[in-house]
Design an enzyme around this catalytic site. Structure first.
Site, PDB file in Angstrom:
ATOM      1  N   CYS A   1     -34.391 -38.667  52.475  1.00 14.99           N
ATOM      2  CA  CYS A   1     -35.244 -39.770  52.938  1.00 14.99           C
ATOM      3  C   CYS A   1     -35.231 -39.902  54.453  1.00 14.99           C
ATOM      4  O   CYS A   1     -36.276 -39.893  55.098  1.00 14.99           O
ATOM      5  CB  CYS A   1     -34.812 -41.082  52.302  1.00 14.99           C
ATOM      6  SG  CYS A   1     -35.232 -41.175  50.555  1.00 14.99           S
ATOM      7  N   HIS A   2     -34.028 -40.040  55.031  1.00 14.38           N
ATOM      8  CA  HIS A   2     -33.969 -40.267  56.482  1.00 14.38           C
ATOM      9  C   HIS A   2     -32.941 -39.378  57.168  1.00 14.38           C
ATOM     10  O   HIS A   2     -32.492 -39.680  58.279  1.00 14.38           O
ATOM     11  CB  HIS A   2     -33.687 -41.736  56.781  1.00 14.38           C
ATOM     12  CG  HIS A   2     -34.686 -42.648  56.143  1.00 14.38           C
ATOM     13  ND1 HIS A   2     -34.472 -43.222  54.913  1.00 14.38           N
ATOM     14  CD2 HIS A   2     -35.923 -43.031  56.520  1.00 14.38           C
ATOM     15  CE1 HIS A   2     -35.524 -43.952  54.579  1.00 14.38           C
ATOM     16  NE2 HIS A   2     -36.427 -43.835  55.530  1.00 14.38           N
ATOM     17  N   GLY A   3     -32.544 -38.314  56.467  1.00 20.08           N
ATOM     18  CA  GLY A   3     -31.738 -37.285  57.115  1.00 20.08           C
ATOM     19  C   GLY A   3     -30.272 -37.610  57.348  1.00 20.08           C
ATOM     20  O   GLY A   3     -29.682 -37.130  58.312  1.00 20.08           O
TER      21      GLY A   3
ATOM     22  N   PRO B   1     -28.717 -41.863  59.935  1.00 20.57           N
ATOM     23  CA  PRO B   1     -28.733 -43.323  60.067  1.00 20.57           C
ATOM     24  C   PRO B   1     -27.789 -44.094  59.131  1.00 20.57           C
ATOM     25  O   PRO B   1     -27.588 -45.287  59.342  1.00 20.57           O
ATOM     26  CB  PRO B   1     -30.188 -43.671  59.754  1.00 20.57           C
ATOM     27  CG  PRO B   1     -30.665 -42.594  58.863  1.00 20.57           C
ATOM     28  CD  PRO B   1     -29.909 -41.353  59.239  1.00 20.57           C
TER      29      PRO B   1
END
Lengths: 184, 440
Positions: free
Chosen positions: A148-150, A163
């Site tokens: 999703c956001h690495g 994150p």
């Protein structure tokens, strides 16, 4: 009721005009009504909390015998994925080596598994960022990668990059025997 | 009585709002200052009780819908799960099931109060008709709600009632199939009943708003049945009737709580704790108590179509009652003869309920039938008792009520609400009676 005695000169209920007595009746009535409303509001709110049968399914047992070294299963626990990984010696070594590396949520590898059971890693499989399910063997730390956001987790499930604020959660679990665990 | 307003906005914000949306003015005029006859007795508190019961049914119903599963395989178990596993589910489910009974109990008191005090007469015919519509909607809602737990009585009750529609000539069978969404009461039926059962209470709430609107145009009737003549005849709704209604509601809730906490299944049928089985019908199909009289009327008629028509007419008659009653005197306080006939009507309704609860061929007196068969049924059977009571039910509205107004001699009717007080020898001078609401 109302059509009798209204307007009579000698009012037998004149003492009802006593202000302190009237206040007491008002306060008592309002308190009783308020208590009833609160007493009824709580059941109506609490009914949305997990029900008895939902809580009864909150812990599960799992037989580890099925997982080969280097193997990995994902099972469902409390509606979420649960990662159970039989780690290879190389993964364990890599995890211990990084114990004192600069990490966002510092933890030793030893604190992430049961004593003497270093090969067994049990993790709640939801990214601590926003709840996506990370995939294994992605990212540069040999652990998990969240698409999703690495966010990148290492072989101990610790957050190393991206994150997410926390390591992958280790749930409450216990070994019932050498090959059987109870989660929750 | 309506049309004037005593509201005066006090703050700048209230003035600002009042010229844009006069909602505070509306609330004050309808629920606080509304001039209400000063002689209303406790029979007049059931309107407030009914509004509360509708609220309770909607709130508990919304909660139950969060846990209920409208599917033939899961419906029964989901209701059991609500009772056993959901936090306070037992309380909410019992409140809802018994709430329906309490709702009907209150509506029957409300209707009989109307009949006794002649509240349906001019100028309150529309108010009465709206009440009849609410009652009809309540019956439909309650019937569909009873199907949802998917017990044996739920299922076979639904089968019996939906099959009534099949009695309609020509289109009956296709309408029934349309209603079922299949060839029998099944999953599609359960789903649409759930959907409609959720919708109907909001429709009822809408008609209730019209009902209150229609009440506030002519104002309340009162136990004397005479028109309000002046401000002396009224008191403001608050605090006089908010407190009186509040007390009545508290007493009513005590009785409701006694059912919910101590005998939650007393009004239900034990067979409904058996999961629905389309292959086995229970020995004796009965509706909930509040629909038994209509069920008895249905079974009293030996012909299927005529039975359905009779049952429909039993409810339909209520709608035209204002035009069947020829008496100009509203309150039966001054109609001793009419009072007697209404008393018999009340007993006939109870007898119909008793008949509906018993198997039709069962003997009423003793344990043996009389052997005298007349119109396909033994004289000593619940069929014949319900025939007699049904006959009285219809005769009361279509024969007795019109004739009474023409032939009875009513007692003298007081001039106004305040009259007996003023003419009472012990009463104070007329001037002191004004504005009793200013006391304390």
């Amino acid at each position: 009721m109302a059509d009798t005695a209204v307007g009579a000169t000698s009012d037998p209920h004149a003492s009802g005009d006593d202000p302190s007595r009237r206040d007491f009746i008002h306060i008592a009535a309002a308190a009783a009504a308020g208590g009833a409303v609160v007493g009824l509001a709580w059941p109506l709110i609490d009914q949305m909390n997990p029900a008895g049968d939902t809580l009864a399914l909150a812990s599960i047992e799992f037989d580890l015998g099925k997982i080969e070294p280097g193997g990995h299963v994902t099972i469902k626990w409390r509606g979420k994925p649960l990662f159970i990984r039989n780690r290879t010696p190389a993964e364990i070594t890599a995890a211990i080596k990084d114990d004192h590396a600069d990490m966002r949520d510092p933890a030793t590898d030893e604190s992430r598994h049961k004593p003497g059971k270093a090969e067994w890693l049990v993790l709640v499989g939801t990214c601590t960022h926003l709840g996506c399910v990370p995939t294994f063997n992605g990212g540069e730390y040999g652990g998990w990668f969240c698409p999703c956001h690495g966010s990148v987790y290492d072989t101990s499930g610790r957050i190393r990059k991206g994150p997410a604020p926390k390591n992958l959660e280790v749930p409450t679990y216990a070994f019932l025997s050498d090959t059987k665990i109870k989660v929750g | 009585m309506s049309g004037h307003s005593t509201y005066e906005p006090k703050t700048g914000l209230e003035r600002w709002l009042d010229s844009r949306l006069p909602i505070i003015r509306f609330a004050k005029d309808t629920a606080i200052d509304f001039p209400t006859p000063k002689n209303l007795n406790y029979w007049w508190t059931f309107g407030g009780i009914l509004a509360l019961m509708l609220g309770i049914q909607i709130v508990t119903g919304i909660v139950l819908a969060m846990h209920y599963v409208p599917h033939v395989d899961y419906a029964f178990n989901s209701v059991e799960r609500i009772r056993r596993d959901v936090n306070y589910g037992w309380l909410i489910q019992f409140m809802h099931a018994n709430g329906a009974s309490m709702f009907f109990l209150a509506v029957y008191v409300h209707i009989f109060r109307n009949l006794y005090y002649g509240s349906y007469k001019a100028p309150r015919e529309v108010l009465w008709i709206l009440g009849c519509i609410i009652y009809l909607l309540m019956i439909i809602t309650a019937f569909m709600g009873y199907v949802l737990p998917w017990g044996q009585m739920s299922f076979h009750g639904a089968v019996v009632i939906t099959n009534l529609i099949g009695a309609i000539p020509v289109v009956g069978p296709s309408v029934t199939t349309w209603l079922w969404g299949g060839f029998a009461v099944d999953d599609p039926t359960l789903n649409r009943f759930f959907s409609l059962h959720y919708l109907m209470p909001f429709v009822i709430a809408g008609v209730v708003i019209l009902h209150i609107w229609a009440l506030h145009v002519p104002g309340n009737n009162n136990p004397k049945g005479v028109d309000v003549k002046s401000a002396e005849d009224t008191v403001p709704f608050h605090p006089y009737y908010t407190v009186k209604d509040g007390f009545a509601i508290s007493v009513f809730l005590l009785m409701y709580a006694a059912f919910v906490f101590y005998m939650p299944d007393a009004l239900g049928d034990a067979i409904n704790y058996v999961k629905a089985n389309p292959l086995v019908t229970p020995q004796h199909i009965v509706p909930e108590w509040y629909l038994l009289p209509f069920y008895a009327i249905l079974r009293a008629v030996p012909n299927k179509l005529m039975g359905v028509i009779a049952m429909g007419l039993a409810i339909g008659t209520l709608f035209v009652l204002p035009w069947l009653d020829t008496s100009k005197v509203r309150s039966m306080r001054y109609r001793p003869t009419a009072r007697l006939w209404l008393g018999i009507f009340f007993i006939a309704c109870l007898i119909l309920g008793w008949c509906g609860a018993n198997p039709p061929d069962e003997p009423v007196i003793g344990h043996a039938p009389s052997g005298l068969i007349f119109l396909d049924a033994d004289i000593n059977s619940f069929v014949w008792l319900s025939r007699i009571a049904s006959l009285y039910y219809f005769a009361y509205f279509w024969l007795i009520t019109p004739l009474l107004g023409l032939f009875e001699t009513p007692l003298p009717v007081p001039e106004g609400i305040s009259e007996p007080v003023l003419s009472h020898p012990a009463a104070a001078p007329a001037g002191s009676v004004a504005a009793p609401e200013k006391r304390g």
